[in-house]
Design a protein around this motif. Structure first.
Motif, PDB file in Angstrom:
ATOM      1  N   LEU A   1       0.850  -1.195   0.000  1.00  0.00           N
ATOM      2  CA  LEU A   1       0.000   0.000   0.000  1.00  0.00           C
ATOM      3  C   LEU A   1       0.878   1.234   0.000  1.00  0.00           C
ATOM      4  O   LEU A   1       1.808   1.350   0.806  1.00  0.00           O
ATOM      5  N   VAL A   2       0.568   2.170  -0.907  1.00  0.00           N
ATOM      6  CA  VAL A   2       1.344   3.400  -1.037  1.00  0.00           C
ATOM      7  C   VAL A   2       0.409   4.578  -0.774  1.00  0.00           C
ATOM      8  O   VAL A   2      -0.417   4.916  -1.620  1.00  0.00           O
ATOM      9  N   PRO A   3       0.499   5.195   0.405  1.00  0.00           N
ATOM     10  CA  PRO A   3      -0.373   6.337   0.679  1.00  0.00           C
ATOM     11  C   PRO A   3      -0.006   7.531  -0.198  1.00  0.00           C
ATOM     12  O   PRO A   3       1.174   7.796  -0.446  1.00  0.00           O
ATOM     13  N   PHE A   4      -1.035   8.232  -0.662  1.00  0.00           N
ATOM     14  CA  PHE A   4      -0.818   9.455  -1.428  1.00  0.00           C
ATOM     15  C   PHE A   4      -2.087  10.293  -1.355  1.00  0.00           C
ATOM     16  O   PHE A   4      -3.132   9.891  -1.856  1.00  0.00           O
ATOM     17  N   GLY A   5      -1.997  11.423  -0.714  1.00  0.00           N
ATOM     18  CA  GLY A   5      -3.167  12.278  -0.550  1.00  0.00           C
ATOM     19  C   GLY A   5      -4.237  11.569   0.263  1.00  0.00           C
ATOM     20  O   GLY A   5      -3.949  10.897   1.251  1.00  0.00           O
ATOM     21  N   SER A   6      -5.479  11.682  -0.175  1.00  0.00           N
ATOM     22  CA  SER A   6      -6.584  11.068   0.551  1.00  0.00           C
ATOM     23  C   SER A   6      -6.803   9.607   0.170  1.00  0.00           C
ATOM     24  O   SER A   6      -7.703   8.962   0.698  1.00  0.00           O
ATOM     25  N   SER A   7      -6.019   9.103  -0.757  1.00  0.00           N
ATOM     26  CA  SER A   7      -6.126   7.689  -1.144  1.00  0.00           C
ATOM     27  C   SER A   7      -4.718   7.144  -1.332  1.00  0.00           C
ATOM     28  O   SER A   7      -3.924   7.232  -0.430  1.00  0.00           O
ATOM     29  N   GLY A   8      -4.415   6.583  -2.472  1.00  0.00           N
ATOM     30  CA  GLY A   8      -3.078   6.076  -2.715  1.00  0.00           C
ATOM     31  C   GLY A   8      -3.051   5.048  -3.823  1.00  0.00           C
ATOM     32  O   GLY A   8      -3.961   4.984  -4.657  1.00  0.00           O
ATOM     33  N   TYR A   9      -2.031   4.236  -3.806  1.00  0.00           N
ATOM     34  CA  TYR A   9      -1.785   3.247  -4.848  1.00  0.00           C
ATOM     35  C   TYR A   9      -1.557   1.885  -4.213  1.00  0.00           C
ATOM     36  O   TYR A   9      -1.216   1.779  -3.035  1.00  0.00           O
ATOM     37  N   ILE A  10      -1.715   0.846  -5.028  1.00  0.00           N
ATOM     38  CA  ILE A  10      -1.456  -0.515  -4.588  1.00  0.00           C
ATOM     39  C   ILE A  10      -0.508  -1.155  -5.598  1.00  0.00           C
ATOM     40  O   ILE A  10      -0.745  -1.113  -6.808  1.00  0.00           O
ATOM     41  N   VAL A  11       0.567  -1.725  -5.087  1.00  0.00           N
ATOM     42  CA  VAL A  11       1.564  -2.396  -5.913  1.00  0.00           C
ATOM     43  C   VAL A  11       1.412  -3.900  -5.680  1.00  0.00           C
ATOM     44  O   VAL A  11       1.590  -4.378  -4.562  1.00  0.00           O
ATOM     45  N   LEU A  12       1.066  -4.624  -6.721  1.00  0.00           N
ATOM     46  CA  LEU A  12       0.946  -6.078  -6.654  1.00  0.00           C
ATOM     47  C   LEU A  12       2.294  -6.682  -7.029  1.00  0.00           C
ATOM     48  O   LEU A  12       2.857  -6.344  -8.071  1.00  0.00           O
ATOM     49  N   PHE A  13       2.808  -7.556  -6.167  1.00  0.00           N
ATOM     50  CA  PHE A  13       4.107  -8.156  -6.455  1.00  0.00           C
ATOM     51  C   PHE A  13       4.146  -9.590  -5.965  1.00  0.00           C
ATOM     52  O   PHE A  13       3.327 -10.025  -5.160  1.00  0.00           O
ATOM     53  N   LYS A  14       5.127 -10.318  -6.471  1.00  0.00           N
ATOM     54  CA  LYS A  14       5.338 -11.705  -6.060  1.00  0.00           C
ATOM     55  C   LYS A  14       6.769 -11.852  -5.567  1.00  0.00           C
ATOM     56  O   LYS A  14       7.709 -11.367  -6.195  1.00  0.00           O
ATOM     57  N   ILE A  15       6.912 -12.529  -4.446  1.00  0.00           N
ATOM     58  CA  ILE A  15       8.237 -12.848  -3.933  1.00  0.00           C
ATOM     59  C   ILE A  15       8.701 -14.086  -4.695  1.00  0.00           C
ATOM     60  O   ILE A  15       8.081 -15.147  -4.609  1.00  0.00           O
ATOM     61  N   ASP A  16       9.753 -13.915  -5.500  1.00  0.00           N
ATOM     62  CA  ASP A  16      10.201 -14.986  -6.398  1.00  0.00           C
ATOM     63  C   ASP A  16      11.028 -16.051  -5.692  1.00  0.00           C
ATOM     64  O   ASP A  16      11.137 -17.163  -6.159  1.00  0.00           O
ATOM     65  N   GLY A  17      11.617 -15.708  -4.634  1.00  0.00           N
ATOM     66  CA  GLY A  17      12.497 -16.637  -3.924  1.00  0.00           C
ATOM     67  C   GLY A  17      13.243 -15.865  -2.873  1.00  0.00           C
ATOM     68  O   GLY A  17      12.761 -14.864  -2.361  1.00  0.00           O
ATOM     69  N   LYS A  18      14.440 -16.312  -2.584  1.00  0.00           N
ATOM     70  CA  LYS A  18      15.193 -15.662  -1.520  1.00  0.00           C
ATOM     71  C   LYS A  18      15.961 -14.425  -1.960  1.00  0.00           C
ATOM     72  O   LYS A  18      16.589 -13.771  -1.130  1.00  0.00           O
ATOM     73  N   ASP A  19      15.881 -14.067  -3.267  1.00  0.00           N
ATOM     74  CA  ASP A  19      16.679 -12.924  -3.689  1.00  0.00           C
ATOM     75  C   ASP A  19      15.995 -11.930  -4.617  1.00  0.00           C
ATOM     76  O   ASP A  19      16.610 -10.957  -5.016  1.00  0.00           O
TER      77      ASP A  19
END
Length: 99
Positions: A65-83
């Motif tokens: 979750l990325v706050p910005f002003g009265s709302s914000g953005y959402i970054v969808l990501f996947k943890i690929d492994g240990k690096d």
């Protein structure tokens, strides 16, 4: 441990789309929004597991979750492994869902 951050082409398109949308309305806000998103992504280099699970059956699919002003953005990501983590999509919180 430090994770490398990769972006899919879709995520890059999302960033361009969100920036262009804001740029049409307010150039300074567009720059601040892009900076908020990219600087928040830096957290993923060290702490990707602190982000909430995106739901479904994959515990490695997460949302930042990325706050910005009265709302914000959402970054969808996947943890690929240990690096590494891969950012799959970015959207504004008021959008219906990831495209």
């Amino acid at each position: 441990m430090r994770y490398a951050i990769k972006l899919t082409e879709k995520a890059r398109q999302d960033l361009r789309r969100l920036y262009a949308y804001m740029l049409d309305r307010d150039e300074q806000a567009a720059s601040r929004a892009l900076e908020a998103i990219t600087s928040s992504m830096a957290v993923l280099r060290q702490f990707p597991f602190t982000c909430r699970k995106a739901g479904g059956d994959d515990p490695l699919l997460r949302e930042l979750l990325v706050p910005f002003g009265s709302s914000g953005y959402i970054v969808l990501f996947k943890i690929d492994g240990k690096d590494s983590v891969t950012i799959a999509a970015v959207r504004h919180q008021r959008e219906d869902d990831y495209h």
